[in-house]
Design an enzyme around this catalytic site. Structure first.
Site, PDB file in Angstrom:
ATOM      1  NE  ARG A  63     -61.031  51.071  11.982  1.00  0.00           N
ATOM      2  CZ  ARG A  63     -61.175  49.860  12.520  1.00  0.00           C
ATOM      3  NH1 ARG A  63     -62.318  49.236  12.423  1.00  0.00           N
ATOM      4  NH2 ARG A  63     -60.188  49.276  13.140  1.00  0.00           N
ATOM      5  CD  GLU A 100     -51.681  44.804  22.739  1.00  0.00           C
ATOM      6  OE1 GLU A 100     -51.592  45.099  23.927  1.00  0.00           O
ATOM      7  OE2 GLU A 100     -52.455  45.369  21.935  1.00  0.00           O
TER       8      GLU A 100
END
Length: 180
Positions: A63, A100
């Protein structure tokens, strides 16, 4: 929340429990598909840098390519794609960065930015900051002057913005969502 932030937030789709339970995914494809919201977001990302002679906009896959390309066009700057390892055809520089749930690698062409060039990093969202911190390190590794990092969305509870600011990077965001 400002009127602009409200307008942009209302154009962003929130998807609960994606990609895993407890996470709310902030989907900007609805913002990109809304001509007015897309234009407003790009105009707001560009506005502080008009006239600053920014040479390159670096966008992170995927994006960040869409937003970064639009920002580069508006600022008459070049565009630098930062991609996942193995996707670029020419000689590259790479860096490992923390996710993460592990580690990944990203890269860019070794000649994409010349030492001292003013660069703005652009992506859709800043969360934990692992990818953005890695991108700034990668850009600085080849001598870029990272002027700012810009995102449509900030998830402040996850601390990514703070990590970039601790690196001396100015951070600009348009909308904040609490939580994950």
């Amino acid at each position: 929340m400002s009127k602009l932030a409200e307008e942009l937030a209302s154009s962003i789709r929130s998807i609960p429990d994606y990609p895993k339970p407890g996470i709310i995914f902030r989907d900007i494809t609805t913002l990109l598909g809304n001509p007015r919201a897309f234009r407003r977001a790009v105009d707001e990302l560009v506005q502080p840098y008009a006239g600053l002679k920014i040479e390159k906009i670096a966008g992170m896959e995927a994006r960040g390519f869409i937003l970064g390309g639009a920002v580069a066009h508006q600022l008459s700057a070049g565009f630098v794609p930062i991609r996942k390892k193995g996707k670029l055809p020419h000689e590259t520089v790479s860096i490992a960065y923390s996710l993460e749930y592990g580690v990944d690698e990203m890269e860019m062409h070794v000649d994409a930015v010349q030492p001292g060039e003013k660069v703005i990093l652009v992506d859709d969202l800043i969360a934990t900051g692992g990818t953005a911190v890695g991108a700034v390190q990668l850009l600085r590794q080849i001598g870029a002057d990272v002027v700012s990092a810009c995102f449509v969305i900030d998830l402040p509870d996850l601390g990514g913005r703070k990590k970039l600011e601790e690196m001396g990077v100015d951070v600009r965001t348009l909308v904040e969502f609490s939580g994950h």
